[in-house]
Motif scaffolding. Structure first.
Motif, PDB file in Angstrom:
ATOM      1  N   GLN A 125      63.551  53.897  24.919  1.00 16.44           N
ATOM      2  CA  GLN A 125      63.206  53.802  26.335  1.00 16.44           C
ATOM      3  C   GLN A 125      61.741  54.166  26.571  1.00 16.44           C
ATOM      4  OE1 GLN A 125      66.162  55.727  28.849  1.00 16.44           O
ATOM      5  NE2 GLN A 125      67.790  55.282  27.373  1.00 16.44           N
ATOM      6  N   SER A 126      60.983  54.155  25.480  1.00 16.74           N
ATOM      7  CA  SER A 126      59.548  54.411  25.513  1.00 16.74           C
ATOM      8  C   SER A 126      58.847  53.320  24.707  1.00 16.74           C
ATOM      9  CB  SER A 126      59.251  55.794  24.921  1.00 16.74           C
ATOM     10  OG  SER A 126      57.880  55.943  24.619  1.00 16.74           O
ATOM     11  N   ALA A 127      57.572  53.150  24.936  1.00 19.18           N
ATOM     12  CA  ALA A 127      56.792  52.172  24.165  1.00 19.18           C
ATOM     13  C   ALA A 127      56.242  52.778  22.883  1.00 19.18           C
ATOM     14  CB  ALA A 127      55.643  51.633  25.015  1.00 19.18           C
ATOM     15  N   VAL A 128      56.656  54.006  22.570  1.00 18.40           N
ATOM     16  CA  VAL A 128      56.137  54.702  21.388  1.00 18.40           C
ATOM     17  C   VAL A 128      57.269  55.003  20.414  1.00 18.40           C
ATOM     18  CG1 VAL A 128      54.941  56.748  20.536  1.00 18.40           C
ATOM     19  CG2 VAL A 128      54.273  55.739  22.729  1.00 18.40           C
ATOM     20  N   LEU A 129      57.068  54.656  19.144  1.00 15.43           N
ATOM     21  CA  LEU A 129      57.954  55.038  18.051  1.00 15.43           C
ATOM     22  C   LEU A 129      57.109  55.697  16.965  1.00 15.43           C
ATOM     23  CD1 LEU A 129      60.361  51.968  17.633  1.00 15.43           C
ATOM     24  CD2 LEU A 129      60.947  54.236  18.513  1.00 15.43           C
ATOM     25  N   ASN A 130      57.679  56.681  16.281  1.00 13.54           N
ATOM     26  CA  ASN A 130      56.968  57.381  15.219  1.00 13.54           C
ATOM     27  C   ASN A 130      57.695  57.190  13.896  1.00 13.54           C
ATOM     28  OD1 ASN A 130      54.762  59.262  16.611  1.00 13.54           O
ATOM     29  ND2 ASN A 130      56.580  59.206  17.929  1.00 13.54           N
ATOM     30  N   LYS A 131      56.936  56.820  12.865  1.00 12.97           N
ATOM     31  CA  LYS A 131      57.507  56.585  11.540  1.00 12.97           C
ATOM     32  C   LYS A 131      56.620  57.224  10.485  1.00 12.97           C
ATOM     33  CE  LYS A 131      59.126  51.988  13.014  1.00 12.97           C
ATOM     34  NZ  LYS A 131      59.069  50.536  12.733  1.00 12.97           N
ATOM     35  N   THR A 132      57.215  57.604   9.361  1.00  8.17           N
ATOM     36  CA  THR A 132      56.460  58.150   8.243  1.00  8.17           C
ATOM     37  C   THR A 132      55.858  57.005   7.434  1.00  8.17           C
ATOM     38  OG1 THR A 132      57.970  60.026   8.132  1.00  8.17           O
ATOM     39  CG2 THR A 132      56.562  59.639   6.214  1.00  8.17           C
ATOM     40  N   ARG A 133      54.525  57.043   7.292  1.00  5.20           N
ATOM     41  CA  ARG A 133      53.844  55.983   6.551  1.00  5.20           C
ATOM     42  C   ARG A 133      52.760  56.586   5.668  1.00  5.20           C
ATOM     43  NH1 ARG A 133      53.334  51.271  11.240  1.00  5.20           N
ATOM     44  NH2 ARG A 133      55.547  50.693  11.232  1.00  5.20           N
ATOM     45  N   GLN A 134      52.446  55.846   4.606  1.00  2.00           N
ATOM     46  CA  GLN A 134      51.427  56.308   3.664  1.00  2.00           C
ATOM     47  C   GLN A 134      50.072  55.704   4.010  1.00  2.00           C
ATOM     48  OE1 GLN A 134      51.976  55.164  -0.460  1.00  2.00           O
ATOM     49  NE2 GLN A 134      51.286  57.172  -1.159  1.00  2.00           N
ATOM     50  N   GLN A 135      49.071  56.558   4.072  1.00  3.16           N
ATOM     51  CA  GLN A 135      47.708  56.122   4.337  1.00  3.16           C
ATOM     52  C   GLN A 135      46.768  56.865   3.401  1.00  3.16           C
ATOM     53  OE1 GLN A 135      46.992  56.875   8.498  1.00  3.16           O
ATOM     54  NE2 GLN A 135      48.285  55.186   9.193  1.00  3.16           N
ATOM     55  N   SER A 136      45.994  56.103   2.634  1.00  9.07           N
ATOM     56  CA  SER A 136      45.029  56.684   1.678  1.00  9.07           C
ATOM     57  C   SER A 136      45.700  57.669   0.728  1.00  9.07           C
ATOM     58  CB  SER A 136      43.898  57.379   2.428  1.00  9.07           C
ATOM     59  OG  SER A 136      43.249  56.473   3.307  1.00  9.07           O
ATOM     60  N   GLY A 137      46.901  57.302   0.264  1.00 12.01           N
ATOM     61  CA  GLY A 137      47.601  58.113  -0.724  1.00 12.01           C
ATOM     62  C   GLY A 137      48.324  59.325  -0.170  1.00 12.01           C
ATOM     63  N   GLU A 138      48.325  59.517   1.151  1.00 19.61           N
ATOM     64  CA  GLU A 138      48.990  60.658   1.764  1.00 19.61           C
ATOM     65  C   GLU A 138      49.898  60.181   2.898  1.00 19.61           C
ATOM     66  OE1 GLU A 138      47.833  65.183   3.296  1.00 19.61           O
ATOM     67  OE2 GLU A 138      46.279  63.742   2.728  1.00 19.61           O
ATOM     68  N   TYR A 139      51.010  60.917   3.090  1.00 18.25           N
ATOM     69  CA  TYR A 139      51.973  60.513   4.116  1.00 18.25           C
ATOM     70  C   TYR A 139      51.673  61.203   5.447  1.00 18.25           C
ATOM     71  CZ  TYR A 139      54.930  58.112   0.758  1.00 18.25           C
ATOM     72  OH  TYR A 139      55.407  57.227  -0.181  1.00 18.25           O
ATOM     73  N   TYR A 140      51.849  60.415   6.522  1.00 17.00           N
ATOM     74  CA  TYR A 140      51.652  60.897   7.873  1.00 17.00           C
ATOM     75  C   TYR A 140      52.809  60.414   8.752  1.00 17.00           C
ATOM     76  CZ  TYR A 140      46.753  61.653   6.499  1.00 17.00           C
ATOM     77  OH  TYR A 140      45.603  62.055   5.865  1.00 17.00           O
ATOM     78  N   MET A 141      53.066  61.151   9.832  1.00 24.02           N
ATOM     79  CA  MET A 141      53.958  60.647  10.858  1.00 24.02           C
ATOM     80  C   MET A 141      53.076  59.844  11.813  1.00 24.02           C
ATOM     81  SD  MET A 141      57.104  60.425  11.856  1.00 24.02           S
ATOM     82  CE  MET A 141      58.060  61.776  11.137  1.00 24.02           C
ATOM     83  N   VAL A 142      53.214  58.521  11.765  1.00 24.01           N
ATOM     84  CA  VAL A 142      52.290  57.617  12.441  1.00 24.01           C
ATOM     85  C   VAL A 142      52.869  57.166  13.774  1.00 24.01           C
ATOM     86  CG1 VAL A 142      51.051  55.422  12.284  1.00 24.01           C
ATOM     87  CG2 VAL A 142      51.337  56.843  10.243  1.00 24.01           C
ATOM     88  N   ARG A 143      52.057  57.230  14.803  1.00 26.29           N
ATOM     89  CA  ARG A 143      52.435  56.830  16.152  1.00 26.29           C
ATOM     90  C   ARG A 143      52.233  55.320  16.309  1.00 26.29           C
ATOM     91  NH1 ARG A 143      52.247  59.062  21.573  1.00 26.29           N
ATOM     92  NH2 ARG A 143      51.417  57.562  23.067  1.00 26.29           N
ATOM     93  N   ASP A 144      53.278  54.623  16.704  1.00 30.54           N
ATOM     94  CA  ASP A 144      53.213  53.180  16.959  1.00 30.54           C
ATOM     95  C   ASP A 144      53.453  52.968  18.450  1.00 30.54           C
ATOM     96  OD1 ASP A 144      53.486  50.466  17.200  1.00 30.54           O
ATOM     97  OD2 ASP A 144      55.105  50.253  15.732  1.00 30.54           O
ATOM     98  N   SER A 145      52.395  52.541  19.169  1.00 34.90           N
ATOM     99  CA  SER A 145      52.486  52.407  20.630  1.00 34.90           C
ATOM    100  C   SER A 145      52.528  50.955  21.080  1.00 34.90           C
ATOM    101  CB  SER A 145      51.303  53.125  21.289  1.00 34.90           C
ATOM    102  OG  SER A 145      50.073  52.609  20.807  1.00 34.90           O
ATOM    103  N   SER A 146      53.082  50.091  20.243  1.00 36.29           N
ATOM    104  CA  SER A 146      53.188  48.682  20.599  1.00 36.29           C
ATOM    105  C   SER A 146      54.126  48.505  21.795  1.00 36.29           C
ATOM    106  CB  SER A 146      53.707  47.867  19.409  1.00 36.29           C
ATOM    107  OG  SER A 146      54.057  46.567  19.806  1.00 36.29           O
TER     108      SER A 146
END
Length: 440
Positions: free
Chosen positions: A252-273
């Motif tokens: 019910q929001s335009a934001v979802l958060n997923k764990t993704r790898q960036q530059s060899g390290e994992y982050y909880m990434v905000r997806d505001s599509s």
């Protein structure tokens, strides 16, 4: 007056008849292919097809730190490290309707749970049977989800005080509202005399919320091998099952958060599509379980194992399935999607008698399998909800008679060391439980 007298006689007979009426599994029903089903039918016929049962579980608990958070019966108060409590107080009424050939046609159950914290509904469902093929049945109402072994093992018969952390997080309150088709032959031949299929459609959030907060429905299924004797192995009994959960929560929001790898390290990434609004965030689980029991001269030795993995949608602060859609200051919160896995392993051994039993259990729950240890940090968008927990439990159970059980159990709980404030090392939350159970 006569009706009241007959009712009183019925209740007294049920209480003092000496029959053990506690159900081993939450959805045990009239299944004439097993001993419990035959016994239930005889009780129904003898007592006008009504059965009243119940149990209470007063207990004392001691935890290693005041105000500790625990899945061993609820968090402690800020200035308390010990407590008396009534963990469960259940009253259950079953009614079975039989046709002129003494075949079950319909079945109705309601169960309430009363403690010092209030009274709540636990079961409220009905089931009807077809009697041409003696194979199909349909259950509707509020009842246990058909997933896994531990979730469905009744708290009256479970050897440990509580279900594991993963069971409580993924299947909070164990029950949900929906409809379920059961395929299980009530004849003494055919494939489904040894197999059982449960397939149901449910709201999804279970009893942890007052109503369904989206239109998406969850599908849950379990295919199980019924307990089967292995005569060549000293009459041992083996059972197993595979389970699947296909569900989700509508964002019910335009934001979802997923764990993704960036530059060899994992982050909880905000997806505001903008496409995330009304998108179904997944709750998809797959599980397998097996039970192996070896009879002794008096009692038995039993091994159980269960493994579950999948994707869980929850919130930033918790990996529990939310009972209500999360809101902060009137604004819908973003959902968090994590890959998880976990398992349970039991060892049960009678001590020369069915009255005495030792229990050993190991379980783990890794809420986010993509990260571990110091990688779990606030700087990378993670929280305590991403931590892994390992629990070793040991206990002793004494059952002097069919209406009384004593349990002494200690849980050694270990969370992984992380970079989350307050969880840089293991938190003190080991817990001891001493419980008495009375049932009729």
């Amino acid at each position: 007056m006569k009706l009241r007298l007959l009712s009183l006689i019925l209740v007294c007979n049920l209480i003092f008849s000496g029959e053990s009426v506690a159900q081993r599994f939450l959805m045990d029903l009239v299944d004439t292919t097993n001993q419990m089903g035959k016994g239930m039918l005889s009780i129904y016929e003898r007592y006008n097809r009504v059965r009243i049962s119940g149990y209470i579980q007063p207990q004392f608990q001691l935890i290693t730190k005041e105000g500790a958070e625990t899945y061993g019966g609820g968090n402690f108060s800020p200035m308390s490290n010990n407590r008396f409590m009534l963990r469960r107080g259940r009253l259950r009424v079953d009614y079975a309707h039989l046709n002129e050939r003494s075949e079950p046609t319909s079945y109705f159950v309601f169960q309430f749970d009363g403690t010092e914290r209030g009274v709540a509904i636990r079961d409220f469902w009905g089931r009807f049977y077809e009697n041409k093929y003696k194979m199909f049945a349909l259950t509707t109402g509020m009842f246990a989800r058909p997933f896994g072994y531990e979730v469905n093992l009744s708290s009256a018969n479970r050897e440990t005080p509580e279900r594991g952390r993963m069971s409580q997080i993924l299947m909070r309150t164990e029950r949900d509202i929906g409809a379920m088709l059961t395929v299980s032959s009530r004849k003494d031949h055919g494939l489904f005399t040894v197999l059982k299929l449960d397939l149901g459609v449910f709201n999804g959030q279970g009893m942890s919320g007052p109503m369904d907060y989206d239109s998406h429905k969850d599908v849950i299924g379990r295919l199980s091998l019924k307990p089967t004797k292995i005569q060549s192995f000293n009459g041992a009994t083996f059972s197993a099952a595979v389970s699947g959960y296909w569900g989700g929560i509508t964002s019910q929001s335009a934001v979802l958060n997923k764990t993704r790898q960036q530059s060899g390290e994992y982050y909880m990434v905000r997806d505001s599509s903008a496409n995330n609004f009304r998108k179904v965030a997944p709750r998809n689980y797959a599980g397998a379980d097996a039970q192996f029991s070896i009879p002794n001269r008096k009692g038995e030795t039993e091994f159980r194992a269960e493994y579950i993995r999948g994707r869980q949608t929850a919130t930033f602060a918790s990996s529990e399935t939310p009972g209500v859609y999360p809101v902060t200051n009137g604004v819908k919160d973003p959902l968090y999607i994590r890959n998880f896995d976990g398992a349970y392993f039991y060892f049960l051994q009678n001590l020369g008698s069915e009255e005495h039993q030792i229990v050993m259990k190991y379980d783990w729950y890794d809420a986010n399998t993509s990260v571990s240890g110091r990688q779990v940090s606030s700087a990378n968008g993670f929280s305590k909800a991403d931590l892994r927990y390992d629990t070793v439990g040991m206990g002793y159970v004494y059952i002097p008679n069919s209406s009384l059980k004593f349990t002494f159990y200690y849980d050694f709980v270990r969370n992984e060391s992380s970079s989350i404030t307050g969880f840089e090392q293991d938190v003190a939350d080991d817990i001891f439980t001493c419980r008495v159970q009375y049932n009729f």
